[in-house]
Scaffold this active site. Structure first.
Site, mmCIF file in Angstrom:
data_model
loop_
_atom_site.group_PDB
_atom_site.id
_atom_site.type_symbol
_atom_site.label_atom_id
_atom_site.label_comp_id
_atom_site.label_asym_id
_atom_site.label_seq_id
_atom_site.Cartn_x
_atom_site.Cartn_y
_atom_site.Cartn_z
ATOM 1 N N ARG A 56 0.692 -1.198 0.083
ATOM 2 C CA ARG A 56 -0.120 0.164 0.058
ATOM 3 C C ARG A 56 0.747 1.340 0.175
ATOM 4 N NH1 ARG A 56 -1.372 2.313 4.908
ATOM 5 N NH2 ARG A 56 -0.288 1.611 6.665
ATOM 6 N N ASN A 106 7.637 1.445 0.769
ATOM 7 C CA ASN A 106 7.644 0.247 -0.194
ATOM 8 C C ASN A 106 8.500 0.573 -1.203
ATOM 9 O OD1 ASN A 106 6.132 -1.724 0.979
ATOM 10 N ND2 ASN A 106 4.263 -0.359 0.640
ATOM 11 N N GLN A 123 5.525 -10.491 1.614
ATOM 12 C CA GLN A 123 5.515 -8.952 1.947
ATOM 13 C C GLN A 123 6.946 -8.242 1.669
ATOM 14 O OE1 GLN A 123 2.693 -8.561 5.653
ATOM 15 N NE2 GLN A 123 4.821 -9.177 6.398
ATOM 16 N N ARG A 168 15.609 -23.087 34.182
ATOM 17 C CA ARG A 168 16.470 -22.216 33.054
ATOM 18 C C ARG A 168 17.808 -22.834 32.924
ATOM 19 N NH1 ARG A 168 16.125 -16.259 32.974
ATOM 20 N NH2 ARG A 168 17.960 -15.646 31.840
#
Length: 231
Positions: free
Chosen positions: A13, A23, A107, A160
């Protein structure tokens, strides 16, 4: 795979706010979107490379780099709040998509994703029984959540270990999504049905959202270009 048609769909867009004209901003001498177009073109399995945009300027740049831009996306599908799924639906409703069996969503904000990544993701998908795929990277972090009663452990208890000995979690990196068109049209969900993971290295998983991300990919792309790096 002769009965399958994979189309790369690149949603881009025009109204980016954090980085103006994001973009098509320059990255290593090319518009940002060109890196995704070229990666799709480098994949032998991709049959069509389509850019969905509301911006004529982006459309012109995409066409210059060899992508198909058969329509301009309506404004209502190009707002900050617009999700990705209606953009895919809009693309599938266009006559140019009649022969598509699968959409590979790329993307444009993932310029470090390569043509090999796309090929390997499709191969991973083909070898599975999945109907959708999402690209990820491994994460070995120890995570916490802050609450009104104090911080609580999110992904471990009292066990952990060294980070390298911890079982990984997988972080969606936004680089590659594959969806079976028929399944998507039934559900409206890009991750419809059984979702498969394709793991990429974290160094190729940068998603350009901030100016820091843009600075980082500009640094990394010169180091990663030309490397036959699979890990």
């Amino acid at each position: 795979m002769s009965d399958r048609t994979y189309a790369a769909l690149i949603p881009a867009r025009g109204g980016s706010k954090g980085i103006k004209k994001k973009n098509i901003v320059d990255v290593a001498g090319k518009p940002l979107i060109a890196h995704s177009i070229e990666a799709a073109q480098q994949s032998d399995t991709i049959d069509d490379v389509v850019v969905s945009t509301d911006s004529q300027e982006i459309a012109d740049v995409a066409a210059e780099w060899g992508a198909s831009v058969p329509y301009l996306r309506p404004d209502k599908l190009a707002t900050d709040e617009a999700p990705t799924e209606p953009v895919i639906t809009h693309a599938l409703e266009h006559e140019s998509a009649d022969e598509w069996t699968h959409v590979v969503l790329l993307q444009p904000t993932s310029p470090l994703r390569t043509g090999n990544d796309i090929e390997n993701a499709i191969a991973t998908f083909e070898q599975s029984s999945g109907t959708s795929l999402v690209s990820v990277f491994e994460d070995h972090s120890y995570r916490w959540e802050e609450t009104s009663n104090g911080a609580i452990r999110k992904n471990y208890q009292g066990d952990r270990k060294r980070r390298q000995d911890k079982s990984p979690e997988y972080v969606e990196n936004g680089a590659i999504y594959i969806t079976k068109c028929s399944e998507f049209l039934k559900t409206g969900d890009i991750q419809a049905g059984k979702t498969i993971l394709y793991t990429m290295p974290q160094k190729r998983s940068v998603d350009v959202d901030t100016h820091f991300d843009l600075w980082l990919v500009r640094k990394l792309i010169h180091r990663l270009n030309g490397q036959n790096d699979t890990g």
